[in-house]
Motif scaffolding. Structure first.
Motif, PDB file in Angstrom:
ATOM      1  N   TRP A  97       0.829  -1.222   0.000  1.00  0.00           N
ATOM      2  CA  TRP A  97       0.000   0.000   0.000  1.00  0.00           C
ATOM      3  C   TRP A  97       0.858   1.265   0.000  1.00  0.00           C
ATOM      4  O   TRP A  97       0.738   2.118  -0.890  1.00  0.00           O
ATOM      5  CB  TRP A  97      -0.932  -0.018   1.220  1.00  0.00           C
ATOM      6  CG  TRP A  97      -1.695   1.256   1.437  1.00  0.00           C
ATOM      7  CD1 TRP A  97      -2.241   2.068   0.474  1.00  0.00           C
ATOM      8  CD2 TRP A  97      -1.988   1.867   2.707  1.00  0.00           C
ATOM      9  NE1 TRP A  97      -2.863   3.130   1.066  1.00  0.00           N
ATOM     10  CE2 TRP A  97      -2.731   3.050   2.425  1.00  0.00           C
ATOM     11  CE3 TRP A  97      -1.727   1.525   4.039  1.00  0.00           C
ATOM     12  CZ2 TRP A  97      -3.192   3.894   3.438  1.00  0.00           C
ATOM     13  CZ3 TRP A  97      -2.196   2.373   5.043  1.00  0.00           C
ATOM     14  CH2 TRP A  97      -2.916   3.539   4.751  1.00  0.00           C
TER      15      TRP A  97
ATOM     16  N   GLN B  68       0.123  -2.499  -5.332  1.00  0.00           N
ATOM     17  CA  GLN B  68      -0.490  -1.641  -4.324  1.00  0.00           C
ATOM     18  C   GLN B  68      -1.849  -2.196  -3.889  1.00  0.00           C
ATOM     19  O   GLN B  68      -2.164  -2.222  -2.701  1.00  0.00           O
ATOM     20  CB  GLN B  68      -0.647  -0.207  -4.856  1.00  0.00           C
ATOM     21  CG  GLN B  68      -0.979   0.752  -3.730  1.00  0.00           C
ATOM     22  CD  GLN B  68      -1.228   2.174  -4.187  1.00  0.00           C
ATOM     23  OE1 GLN B  68      -1.488   2.441  -5.349  1.00  0.00           O
ATOM     24  NE2 GLN B  68      -1.160   3.104  -3.248  1.00  0.00           N
ATOM     25  N   ARG B  69      -2.625  -2.654  -4.844  1.00  0.00           N
ATOM     26  CA  ARG B  69      -3.975  -3.138  -4.513  1.00  0.00           C
ATOM     27  C   ARG B  69      -3.927  -4.393  -3.647  1.00  0.00           C
ATOM     28  O   ARG B  69      -4.710  -4.538  -2.710  1.00  0.00           O
ATOM     29  CB  ARG B  69      -4.775  -3.383  -5.792  1.00  0.00           C
ATOM     30  CG  ARG B  69      -5.180  -2.077  -6.474  1.00  0.00           C
ATOM     31  CD  ARG B  69      -5.779  -2.330  -7.839  1.00  0.00           C
ATOM     32  NE  ARG B  69      -7.085  -2.976  -7.763  1.00  0.00           N
ATOM     33  CZ  ARG B  69      -8.247  -2.346  -7.898  1.00  0.00           C
ATOM     34  NH1 ARG B  69      -8.277  -1.050  -8.113  1.00  0.00           N
ATOM     35  NH2 ARG B  69      -9.387  -3.011  -7.841  1.00  0.00           N
ATOM     36  N   GLN B  70      -2.997  -5.309  -3.933  1.00  0.00           N
ATOM     37  CA  GLN B  70      -2.952  -6.523  -3.117  1.00  0.00           C
ATOM     38  C   GLN B  70      -2.590  -6.176  -1.672  1.00  0.00           C
ATOM     39  O   GLN B  70      -3.111  -6.762  -0.732  1.00  0.00           O
ATOM     40  CB  GLN B  70      -2.014  -7.589  -3.709  1.00  0.00           C
ATOM     41  CG  GLN B  70      -0.517  -7.250  -3.739  1.00  0.00           C
ATOM     42  CD  GLN B  70       0.207  -7.450  -2.418  1.00  0.00           C
ATOM     43  OE1 GLN B  70      -0.154  -8.342  -1.644  1.00  0.00           O
ATOM     44  NE2 GLN B  70       1.220  -6.636  -2.159  1.00  0.00           N
TER      45      GLN B  70
ATOM     46  N   TYR C  29      -3.135  -3.215  -0.087  1.00  0.00           N
ATOM     47  CA  TYR C  29      -4.245  -2.520   0.563  1.00  0.00           C
ATOM     48  C   TYR C  29      -5.362  -3.506   0.918  1.00  0.00           C
ATOM     49  O   TYR C  29      -5.924  -3.453   2.014  1.00  0.00           O
ATOM     50  CB  TYR C  29      -4.765  -1.422  -0.372  1.00  0.00           C
ATOM     51  CG  TYR C  29      -5.759  -0.492   0.273  1.00  0.00           C
ATOM     52  CD1 TYR C  29      -5.351   0.484   1.174  1.00  0.00           C
ATOM     53  CD2 TYR C  29      -7.122  -0.577  -0.027  1.00  0.00           C
ATOM     54  CE1 TYR C  29      -6.259   1.347   1.764  1.00  0.00           C
ATOM     55  CE2 TYR C  29      -8.041   0.280   0.557  1.00  0.00           C
ATOM     56  CZ  TYR C  29      -7.602   1.246   1.448  1.00  0.00           C
ATOM     57  OH  TYR C  29      -8.506   2.102   2.030  1.00  0.00           O
ATOM     58  N   GLU C  30      -5.637  -4.425  -0.001  1.00  0.00           N
ATOM     59  CA  GLU C  30      -6.709  -5.401   0.247  1.00  0.00           C
ATOM     60  C   GLU C  30      -6.346  -6.336   1.392  1.00  0.00           C
ATOM     61  O   GLU C  30      -7.200  -6.693   2.217  1.00  0.00           O
ATOM     62  CB  GLU C  30      -6.992  -6.181  -1.036  1.00  0.00           C
ATOM     63  CG  GLU C  30      -8.301  -6.925  -0.984  1.00  0.00           C
ATOM     64  CD  GLU C  30      -8.140  -8.411  -1.248  1.00  0.00           C
ATOM     65  OE1 GLU C  30      -9.096  -9.005  -1.742  1.00  0.00           O
ATOM     66  OE2 GLU C  30      -7.056  -8.982  -0.953  1.00  0.00           O
TER      67      GLU C  30
ATOM     68  N   LEU D  82      -7.114  -4.436   4.454  1.00  0.00           N
ATOM     69  CA  LEU D  82      -8.574  -4.355   4.644  1.00  0.00           C
ATOM     70  C   LEU D  82      -9.093  -5.611   5.341  1.00  0.00           C
ATOM     71  O   LEU D  82      -9.907  -5.539   6.264  1.00  0.00           O
ATOM     72  CB  LEU D  82      -9.280  -4.226   3.292  1.00  0.00           C
ATOM     73  CG  LEU D  82      -9.462  -2.842   2.683  1.00  0.00           C
ATOM     74  CD1 LEU D  82     -10.063  -2.980   1.285  1.00  0.00           C
ATOM     75  CD2 LEU D  82     -10.365  -1.964   3.549  1.00  0.00           C
TER      76      LEU D  82
ATOM     77  N   GLN E  70      -7.332   7.123   1.893  1.00  0.00           N
ATOM     78  CA  GLN E  70      -7.197   5.658   1.898  1.00  0.00           C
ATOM     79  C   GLN E  70      -7.041   5.143   3.324  1.00  0.00           C
ATOM     80  O   GLN E  70      -7.595   4.096   3.682  1.00  0.00           O
ATOM     81  CB  GLN E  70      -5.985   5.237   1.046  1.00  0.00           C
ATOM     82  CG  GLN E  70      -6.133   5.584  -0.426  1.00  0.00           C
ATOM     83  CD  GLN E  70      -4.818   5.498  -1.199  1.00  0.00           C
ATOM     84  OE1 GLN E  70      -3.769   5.175  -0.640  1.00  0.00           O
ATOM     85  NE2 GLN E  70      -4.884   5.785  -2.492  1.00  0.00           N
TER      86      GLN E  70
END
Lengths: 100, 355
Positions: free
Chosen positions: B148, B184-186, B188-189, B192, B257
């Motif tokens: 992230w 980045q998405r992996q 951040y997820e 989450l 974010q």
């Protein structure tokens, strides 16, 4: 009669790569026969860029190109098919985060 | 992943701006300047000032080193990933970083510096890599945070590099940026998911963000006022946006974010400024930053020795591949084979010196 450097019977084959626009990569666009590298560049200019298709040309002797075998296609490329997690769309990110 | 676009060979406070004009070849210099002014691209066969070439070799090779060394902190977690899914994702990400390093080494090589030389400079400590990798990855949330925040900061820096004046670097960056979004998405997820977990898991995420936030802000390099090389790099079209502006962009993008995620960014001065339409932030500890750049971070020694060991451990593979290729070429040519054995020994000695 054999010599160490046999005379060429036919003009060798060259692969032609053209850069279409400044800053972009050269892309393969075809091939042609020519006696040497300078000749190949001249021919490529006449054969492949008559309508301003390029700003730069590369020529490479075709025999210098090593290619993967068509029958190896599955073995080489199938393993990537089930790795969907390599793509950003695999991950659910809340709308309000915006572009990521 | 990331490059630091400043000259680390000089100590802070002793910097002076490089001369802007070159007297090597005035005519070629004029053509070069005109091309840069027209926002054109410089390609490997074009004439370029020596200082431009040197700056690029330094920046691109350091960028490549960062990708390669960047595999280490995350690689530590591959065997301890909490699920098969996360493990597969992490392997794919680390594999991408290795790939990014290779694109970049190739781009640097078009400037006439061999890969051997670049690796020797990394291994001897002469060349630097991004300091962010000199911090440890202490818990699983660090893997998410690196994706992230660290990759997020890297993306901010790399997007303008896609318009860099040096063609091979710009094209390598376009390829890297396309692949970076997944990173980045992996991350951040993954965070989450942890934030929907137990109090302990949430605390782990917060702890990780606390440790990485300030280091990520420092990744953008010294403040503009203290970054004289930036001016020259801007003039050359290598750098497009200043350190401070990139840092501000990153902060502005990251605060929302963090809110969605439900974590606090560890800066009491972080506050929206209505007038500036940006977030204000606190002071970065630059002494700590420079200490780490200069070799005194918590993991500098570990990272470099791991890298040198991996390189030396791989020597027999490189030797074997060359020996095999030579054998295919010349059958049982004794003379050639003994030549090869000799050069291989020479190389080993060089590596020992480098280590």
């Amino acid at each position: 009669m054999s010599t160490t450097t046999p005379a060429l019977k036919d003009w060798p084959l060259w692969e032609v790569f053209v850069r279409s626009k400044q800053g972009l990569e050269h892309k393969h666009c075809g091939s042609l026969h020519a006696s040497d590298a300078q000749h190949a560049l001249q021919m490529a200019r006449d054969v492949y860029t008559r309508r301003q298709e390029g700003v730069s040309i590369w020529v490479v002797p075709s025999k210098s190109i090593a290619a993967s075998a068509p029958e190896d296609k599955d073995a080489l490329f199938d393993p990537a098919a089930d790795k969907i997690y390599r793509h950003p769309t695999f991950y659910d990110i809340p709308e309000e985060v915006g572009h990521m | 992943m990331y490059t630091q676009s400043f000259n680390v060979q000089e100590t802070p406070g002793q910097k002076k701006a490089a001369p802007v004009a070159s007297l090597e070849n005035p005519e070629a210099q004029t053509r070069f300047d005109a091309r840069i002014d027209a926002d054109g691209k410089i390609e490997p066969q074009d004439w370029m000032p020596e200082a431009y070439r040197k700056t690029l070799v330094r920046q691109i090779s350091q960028h490549a080193h960062s990708e390669i060394v960047g595999m280490l902190p995350e690689g530590n977690w591959i065997s301890r990933a909490p699920s098969l899914k996360r493990k597969a994702i992490l392997i794919a990400k680390v594999q991408d970083e290795g790939g990014h390093g290779l694109y970049l080494y190739s781009a640097a090589e078009t400037l006439g510096t061999g890969r051997d030389q670049m690796l020797a400079d990394l291994h001897s400590g002469k060349a630097k890599y991004s300091s962010i990798f000199n911090y440890p990855t202490l818990n699983w949330a660090d893997v998410g945070t690196i994706g992230w925040l660290v990759d997020g900061a890297a993306i901010m820096n790399q997007i303008p590099l896609c318009r860099c004046s040096y063609g091979p670097y710009a094209r390598a960056m376009i390829r890297v940026c396309k692949e970076e979004s997944f990173h980045q998405r992996q991350g951040y997820e993954a965070l989450l998911v942890m934030m929907q977990g137990t109090a302990e898991q949430k605390a782990m995420v917060q702890d990780s963000v606390n440790r990485f936030w300030w280091k990520c802000l420092a990744m953008f390099g010294p403040p503009d006022a203290n970054s004289p090389h930036s001016e020259q790099a801007m003039r050359w079209g290598i750098k497009r946006i200043s350190n401070d502006d990139l840092r501000q962009k990153f902060i502005d993008a990251t605060v929302p974010q963090a809110n969605v995620l439900g974590v606090t960014l560890p800066d009491p001065k972080l506050k929206w400024n209505e007038e500036r339409q940006h977030y204000d932030h606190g002071e970065i500890d630059w002494d700590e930053f420079w200490a780490t750049v200069n070799g005194n971070g918590p993991c500098n020694h570990e990272r470099l020795s791991t890298r040198v060991k991996a390189h030396n451990d791989g020597q027999w593979v490189r030797d074997a591949a060359l020996a095999h290729a030579n054998k295919q070429l010349c059958g049982t040519d004794q003379e050639l084979r003994s030549n090869f054995a000799l050069s291989s020994t020479d190389r080993k000695n060089q590596h020992k010196e480098a280590a």
